[in-house]
Design an enzyme around this catalytic site. Structure first.
Site, PDB file in Angstrom:
ATOM      1  CG  HIS A 121      -1.925   1.003   1.366  1.00  0.00           C
ATOM      2  ND1 HIS A 121      -1.657   2.306   1.711  1.00  0.00           N
ATOM      3  CD2 HIS A 121      -3.264   0.931   1.181  1.00  0.00           C
ATOM      4  CE1 HIS A 121      -2.798   2.986   1.753  1.00  0.00           C
ATOM      5  NE2 HIS A 121      -3.784   2.189   1.428  1.00  0.00           N
ATOM      6  CG  ASP A 198       0.296  -2.435   6.314  1.00  0.00           C
ATOM      7  OD1 ASP A 198      -0.677  -2.609   7.067  1.00  0.00           O
ATOM      8  OD2 ASP A 198       0.223  -1.769   5.258  1.00  0.00           O
ATOM      9  CD  GLN A 201      -6.713  -4.571   3.641  1.00  0.00           C
ATOM     10  OE1 GLN A 201      -7.660  -5.358   3.568  1.00  0.00           O
ATOM     11  NE2 GLN A 201      -6.887  -3.257   3.685  1.00  0.00           N
ATOM     12  CE  LYS A 224      -7.898  -0.698   6.313  1.00  0.00           C
ATOM     13  NZ  LYS A 224      -8.303  -0.343   4.943  1.00  0.00           N
ATOM     14  CB  CYS A 362      -3.722   3.238  -1.583  1.00  0.00           C
ATOM     15  SG  CYS A 362      -4.815   4.628  -1.302  1.00  0.00           S
TER      16      CYS A 362
END
Length: 404
Positions: A121, A198, A201, A224, A362
């Protein structure tokens, strides 16, 4: 027993209409929806004990402080951090990444190397480019293949004694690919590099164990995983958080202040300057309680079933191409219809009450790799149904008929 119809009753927004049609919400990779349990926690805070925390002796302040710090403990337990002070509240994943990138400005120099992946991202690309510009370090990229997987043999070649930091996402937001982060972490540590993952997700779908992963930093966002926007979490190993300088100056992050010198508070307050999103932190804890109440194994199994069903149904449409076909992926399908711009498909789907995301998500380097302007992305959550998948498939067929 996993009962999706029962679960759907927890989400008020799922019962509304859009453009005269029942809402089919398939934009969960952008943000999940909020259950009544979390909404009630937000209302309860503002209705009954809204006050600033940590600095007040009155009852409301103490109640708010207790609730906020209890949320930190919930997050610590959920991610299996060793200490609660290794959990830093942030405004989201992007904030957490920038906090770490800013801190490493003090450590890097010309000749040092940073590794990111081709699946990132923008939030896990741009801060590191900015860090390289400040420090003189070099940014290197793990390439990807046509299936949307990272090429680990190339990663092995990139690692060297000059590698200081490695940053990859746990799961690609654009393609749904689940990256082999344990291997990435272990190999980075062999050359003395730190690793940030990260997890924006991944956290809606799986339950990361930061100690088992041996990861140095892990970041995610509450919105999220059924929580509020504007709230997130940075996990950092205690030794790393103690090394990093404060990201922002202000109240709460200080020990002693004089005009001659200021000393800083210990963890976690060193990185939490100013009045935080108190309600957001409390609601984040409530969201974690809610998802754990359902169970992450049950969530993962059901979402995998949805993914397989949707993949099979969409693949039957002539001229539809799916991007991201890794064997290890989560409930995200990015696709295009031959000769039709993804924005046009998304617009027609919206008229049918179907919410999907269109564009480069993104993740523009991924789209450049495939030489496409973007994709239509349908991302599924545990409250979606196979009937909604059928509605999506019918909508895509209608868009194809109208736009061809």
């Amino acid at each position: 027993m996993f009962n999706v119809e029962h679960i759907r009753q927890d989400f008020p927004i799922l019962h509304r209409q859009v453009n005269g049609k029942p809402l089919v919400y398939l934009d969960n990779a952008a943000t999940s929806q909020t259950p009544q349990h979390v909404i009630d926690a937000i209302v309860d805070y503002y209705s009954n004990y809204n006050a600033n925390i940590h600095r007040g002796v009155h009852s409301l302040s103490q109640e708010a402080t207790d609730a906020y710090e209890q949320a930190r403990l919930k997050i610590q337990k959920h991610f299996n951090a060793k200490f609660s002070h290794e959990i830093i509240f942030t405004s989201g994943t992007t904030h957490g990444i920038n906090l770490v990138a800013n801190g490493f400005s003090s450590f890097l120099k010309k000749g040092d190397e940073i590794i990111v992946s081709a699946l990132e991202h923008h939030s896990n690309i741009v801060p590191w480019q900015m860090l390289c510009e400040r420090s003189g370090a070099t940014l290197k990229v793990i390439p990807m293949n046509l299936e949307g997987e990272l090429i680990m043999s190339e990663y092995d070649k990139l690692l060297s004694a000059n590698t200081k930091l490695v940053f990859v996402n746990h799961i690609s937001n654009a393609l749904g690919t689940i990256n082999p982060i344990k291997y990435i972490i272990d190999e980075a540590h062999k050359v003395g590099a730190a690793v940030l993952i990260d997890g924006a997700q991944s956290c809606p779908h799986i339950k990361p164990d930061v100690q088992a992963l041996d990861v140095d930093f892990y970041v995610t966002s509450a919105h999220k995983m059924c929580g509020p926007t504007g709230e997130g979490m940075l996990y950092g190993k205690e030794e790393w958080l103690n090394k990093l300088p404060p990201y922002q100056g202000g109240g709460e992050m200080i020990d002693q202040v004089t005009f001659e010198k200021t000393t800083y508070a210990g963890l976690p307050h060193k990185f939490e300057a100013g009045t935080p999103n108190i309600c957001g932190g409390i609601a984040f804890g409530a969201a974690i309680d809610y998802m754990n109440g359902i169970g992450f194994d049950a969530i993962a199994n059901y979402e995998h079933e949805l993914l397989e069903y949707a993949t099979a149904k969409l693949s039957e449409i002539e001229g539809l191409k799916i991007y991201g076909t890794s064997k290890q992926k989560t409930s995200v399908i990015s696709f295009n219809l031959e000769g039709i711009h993804p924005y046009d498909v998304g617009t027609i789907l919206d008229k049918l009450g179907i919410a999907v995301r269109t564009g480069h998500h993104c993740a523009q380097p991924i789209m450049d790799f495939y030489k496409i302007p973007g994709t239509v992305r349908a991302s599924f959550a545990f409250y979606n149904t196979k009937e909604e998948v059928d509605t999506l498939v019918a909508g895509v067929k209608k868009a194809k008929m109208m736009l061809s």
